[in-house]
Design a protein around this motif. Structure first.
Motif, PDB file in Angstrom:
ATOM      1  N   ARG A 363       0.774  -1.109   0.152  1.00  0.00           N
ATOM      2  CA  ARG A 363      -0.139  -0.083   0.027  1.00  0.00           C
ATOM      3  C   ARG A 363       0.762   1.256   0.061  1.00  0.00           C
ATOM      4  NH1 ARG A 363      -4.785  -0.512   4.285  1.00  0.00           N
ATOM      5  NH2 ARG A 363      -5.336   1.548   3.046  1.00  0.00           N
ATOM      6  N   PHE A 364       0.274   2.230  -0.561  1.00  0.00           N
ATOM      7  CA  PHE A 364       1.415   3.291  -1.014  1.00  0.00           C
ATOM      8  C   PHE A 364       0.768   4.653  -1.228  1.00  0.00           C
ATOM      9  CE2 PHE A 364      -0.132   1.106  -4.787  1.00  0.00           C
ATOM     10  CZ  PHE A 364      -0.627   2.151  -5.450  1.00  0.00           C
ATOM     11  N   HIS A 365       1.304   5.811  -1.030  1.00  0.00           N
ATOM     12  CA  HIS A 365       0.974   7.057  -1.568  1.00  0.00           C
ATOM     13  C   HIS A 365       1.554   7.151  -3.042  1.00  0.00           C
ATOM     14  CE1 HIS A 365      -0.552   7.914   2.503  1.00  0.00           C
ATOM     15  NE2 HIS A 365       0.653   7.390   2.976  1.00  0.00           N
ATOM     16  N   GLU A 391       5.801   3.905  -0.002  1.00  0.00           N
ATOM     17  CA  GLU A 391       4.984   3.052   1.019  1.00  0.00           C
ATOM     18  C   GLU A 391       4.451   3.646   2.044  1.00  0.00           C
ATOM     19  OE1 GLU A 391       5.564  -1.484   2.716  1.00  0.00           O
ATOM     20  OE2 GLU A 391       7.205  -0.203   2.845  1.00  0.00           O
ATOM     21  N   ARG A 392       3.082   3.366   2.391  1.00  0.00           N
ATOM     22  CA  ARG A 392       2.455   3.784   3.578  1.00  0.00           C
ATOM     23  C   ARG A 392       3.195   3.598   4.874  1.00  0.00           C
ATOM     24  NH1 ARG A 392      -3.202   5.379   3.448  1.00  0.00           N
ATOM     25  NH2 ARG A 392      -3.757   5.269   1.256  1.00  0.00           N
ATOM     26  N   ARG A 393       3.274   4.395   5.658  1.00  0.00           N
ATOM     27  CA  ARG A 393       3.833   4.355   7.093  1.00  0.00           C
ATOM     28  C   ARG A 393       5.485   4.196   7.025  1.00  0.00           C
ATOM     29  NH1 ARG A 393       4.739   0.401  10.719  1.00  0.00           N
ATOM     30  NH2 ARG A 393       4.396  -1.192   9.338  1.00  0.00           N
ATOM     31  N   GLY A 395       7.433   5.017   4.139  1.00  0.00           N
ATOM     32  CA  GLY A 395       8.027   5.836   3.449  1.00  0.00           C
ATOM     33  C   GLY A 395       8.801   5.437   2.517  1.00  0.00           C
ATOM     34  N   THR A 424      14.027   5.639   2.027  1.00  0.00           N
ATOM     35  CA  THR A 424      12.764   6.369   1.920  1.00  0.00           C
ATOM     36  C   THR A 424      12.710   7.690   1.041  1.00  0.00           C
ATOM     37  OG1 THR A 424      13.190   7.576   3.934  1.00  0.00           O
ATOM     38  CG2 THR A 424      12.585   5.453   4.527  1.00  0.00           C
ATOM     39  N   VAL A 457       3.134  11.206   3.566  1.00  0.00           N
ATOM     40  CA  VAL A 457       3.553   9.884   4.355  1.00  0.00           C
ATOM     41  C   VAL A 457       3.446  10.567   5.765  1.00  0.00           C
ATOM     42  CG1 VAL A 457       5.031   8.301   5.312  1.00  0.00           C
ATOM     43  CG2 VAL A 457       4.958   8.527   2.691  1.00  0.00           C
ATOM     44  N   ALA A 460      -0.245  11.380   6.813  1.00  0.00           N
ATOM     45  CA  ALA A 460      -0.867  10.241   7.070  1.00  0.00           C
ATOM     46  C   ALA A 460      -0.668   9.589   8.382  1.00  0.00           C
ATOM     47  CB  ALA A 460      -0.870   9.271   5.744  1.00  0.00           C
ATOM     48  N   ALA A 461       0.439   9.573   8.623  1.00  0.00           N
ATOM     49  CA  ALA A 461       1.180   8.930   9.859  1.00  0.00           C
ATOM     50  C   ALA A 461       0.406   9.759  11.075  1.00  0.00           C
ATOM     51  CB  ALA A 461       2.648   8.920  10.069  1.00  0.00           C
TER      52      ALA A 461
END
Lengths: 463, 463
Positions: A363-365, A391-393, A395, A424, A457, A460-461
């Motif tokens: 899962r990603f941004h 990547e989500r979380r 980065g 990252t 990222v 979102a975190a």
């Protein structure tokens, strides 16, 4: 004196002849005999150069040959041209070879101690009426290139259709435009360059249209139309007809592994040979494979993929040759980097597309940023769009795509190295990259995108 | 309502105004007041663009200003021009400011909660007769640039001398050549570009000579010669005289940290401020520093160094602004990347030079390889020399230097990212980099050098 070991190579292009050359350098002639079979007329050539030959930028075929058969022979490699291997006898450690120019097509068995399979790939040729008509060309081998040039030089080609808008398709579109043809590119997909995400492909399509290349998407070719002389007169989709005196197939390639399949060697989903990191065919101590006929490990997704590219073929050949020659080397895998251009439009990618990332459960941004090739105030600063996946979380950078003009394409290397290192997007944004106004804005365009992705990222975190 | 915290910035260029902008974006106006003092006439400009302004490629100074004082004010940053901070009172959390254009030079104290020191650097001006004569110019600030342009446009400049053949020196040599001046570059060292090893510097020298730029090495300037009108008429070394109507100082810069020194803030060997990773001045919770006035951590040698570059200043400013604004960011350090050009000659480096590696106790192999910017057969493939340093035994990449023509400079980014990741030259040789004939040979030039270095490392290990 003990008899020399014999290394047999199937395929005289990049992977095969790199392996042969490297093994030759590491081994004494009395210890290793090297025999290479090539079914065409050329060795060690740049198939990637064919579009530029077709476009008149390069005088072929000689300029595209890095090393001739004579040069190889002079260095102690016994190259046999027009010699097609028709069977691999794994248990018997021998290959059967047909000499194509010999009368009666004589066949002979040749034993090997080490075998290198470097049979390359062949263009996809859809099974449809007219596909074999004169005037329909693939561009995979120098022999293909020569046939294409004969068509281009032997008759007036005002209109050309390129089927498929991948790398070869767009490069051929440039080449034919350069020769003064009116070019139509027919692409089955939603956008050209299926190696990019559709939003980036759309930029390519707009730019191609701006370059005068008619780009039709959602166009599935159903038939090659032929005239009374049997030659191509156009191409038909289900809904339309496109007149043309020349049709170029740019539908990509598939691994040429019929021989390997018949010999029971392990193939992956794409039909490419499966090897270990030393480029040994899995489960076979003395059979090696490299180049467009193998699958490679994609380091980002962890999956094997078929990525036919001369740069991988050369590296893999060198690995094979080192190992056969008594050294030690591995091919660690790829990150899926590719770069191409259509006229002054540069297109590049590395890592995973959105769909590829989803496919492996990531899962990603996805973030897109506009920037310029040089400092904004510097002459010839050209616009550039960079898209990155993070990547989500974590980065972690998962991929990058670039569409722009001069100075855009090779910037993908920044992302390619960062991907390999597992960086990252925040780390990418902090990289110490070359900066001076004629070379880059103060934040490199790749960093502009990475920085924007890092902010997404983080945000979102925080939620 | 509680009174707003106040952030005071000393210096209105890249680091200071990046910090201000970022903090502004993260904080409400009622919570954070931002006051920035700049002693010159401009804010947020590209000093790196001055050579291109001087060369007539860019129309300055406006084009070099990324954001004007008015724009900053419109976004809630109170910028005061022609306001020189003359003292930092650390204990009292205040700075004394002289308004340079006010009659009598009024001074006032301004309190701060957070202070950002972004005072930049100043050009080295050797103490010698004539150094302050009209016609002798530094090129550090836009005000310097304006003064230089006045000289260039106000009188006939047929001959120019550039003192120092570093980045600014060679860029100014190009600029003045472009304006039709006969240019002599005087360099004290053995070769131009002391940021390269001498063997690579020699290539630069040869190319500069080919470009018609007279490059004299081992030339220590002893005096600036002035005419009866008090203006520059040339430069003298101990052995020779060089007539010129314009002298440009390109001797590099030193951190502008007089204020910080007087305030008792910690300085490194170069005179640059010492900070932590968050860009806080060491030992001071609410004093920050960034840009050309600080030392940065060189990640390859582990030593602090003074590397004045706009790209670092911008990043550091952003880190400071993020932290003051309540976020969290760090500036991890640099690998010493730099790129420049003289006419069509591109020069780049990253990591350590031979002497720098020796200085920190590293032992290495140095390898140089010739290659081309594109596939050898592709039009405009230009030659390129790449030198890499690889650590003995481990093969870790320690540095790379590139001298070539179009397409050479930005390739240094490959090595810069690899250095940051701690890759070996063998890993660099295996990287999946963008390849297509218009962009690169099948092995990128950086990989050609890395591969050669890997072979040398292996060979030494085998012994």
């Amino acid at each position: 004196m003990a008899a020399a070991r014999r290394m047999v190579v199937i395929g005289g292009d990049a992977a095969g002849m790199s392996a042969a050359s490297r093994a030759r350098r590491l081994s004494k002639r009395g210890e290793l005999e090297i025999l290479a079979f090539e079914r065409g007329h050329f060795t060690s050539y740049s198939a990637c150069g064919i579009p530029y030959w077709a476009g008149g930028l390069v005088s072929g075929p000689d300029d595209l040959v890095a090393r001739t058969p004579e040069a190889h022979r002079g260095r102690g490699i016994d190259v046999r041209l027009r010699s097609e291997v028709t069977e691999i006898d794994v248990a018997g450690q021998r290959v059967r070879v047909r000499e194509l120019d010999a009368s009666g097509g004589a066949e002979r068995w040749h034993g090997f101690d080490d075998l290198v399979i470097a049979t390359g790939a062949r263009p996809r040729r859809p099974d449809m009426p007219g596909i074999d008509a004169p005037g329909v060309h693939g561009v995979q081998t120098l022999d293909d290139g020569r046939a294409l040039l004969e068509t281009l030089e032997g008759r007036t080609v005002e209109r050309a259709v390129v089927v498929g808008a991948g790398y070869i398709g767009v490069e051929m579109a440039e080449a034919l435009t350069r020769r003064g043809c009116r070019v139509t590119v027919l692409e089955r997909g939603e956008q050209p360059m299926a190696t990019l995400d559709p939003d980036m492909g759309r930029l390519v399509r707009e730019a191609m249209t701006g370059l005068g290349i008619d780009t039709v998407t959602g166009a599935e070719v159903a038939e090659v139309l032929t005239g009374e002389d049997g030659r191509v007169r156009g191409v038909a989709t289900k809904v339309s007809e496109y007149p043309a005196e020349l049709v170029v197939l740019g539908l990509g390639v598939i691994p040429e592994t019929g021989l390997a399949r018949e010999a029971g060697l392990p193939l992956g989903e794409s039909g490419g040979l499966l090897t270990d990191l030393a480029m040994r065919v899995r489960g076979h101590a003395n059979i090696w494979a490299g180049g467009d006929c193998v699958e490679v490990l994609d380091l980002v997704s962890g999956r094997p993929r078929h990525i036919p590219l001369g740069t991988h073929a050369n590296k893999q050949g060198q690995v094979i040759g080192t190992n056969i020659g008594g050294g030690y080397a591995t091919f660690p895998g790829v990150v899926g980097t590719a770069v191409s251009k259509v006229c002054d439009l540069e297109i590049a990618r590395t890592g995973l597309l959105e769909a590829q990332a989803e496919e492996v459960g990531l899962r990603f941004h996805a973030v897109t940023a506009e920037s310029t090739s040089r400092a904004g105030y510097y002459p010839d600063a050209r616009p550039m769009t960079v898209k990155v996946l993070a990547e989500r979380r974590t980065g972690r950078l998962l991929g990058a795509q670039i569409v722009g003009r001069e100075g855009a394409g090779k910037r993908v290397d920044i992302a390619a190295v960062a991907l390999t290192a597992g960086m990252t997007v925040e780390q990418v944004a902090s990289l110490d990259l070359g900066y001076a106004p004629p070379f880059s804005p103060v934040w490199d365009p790749v960093q502009v995108a990475a920085r924007k992705a890092a902010a997404v990222v983080r945000e979102a975190a925080d939620r």
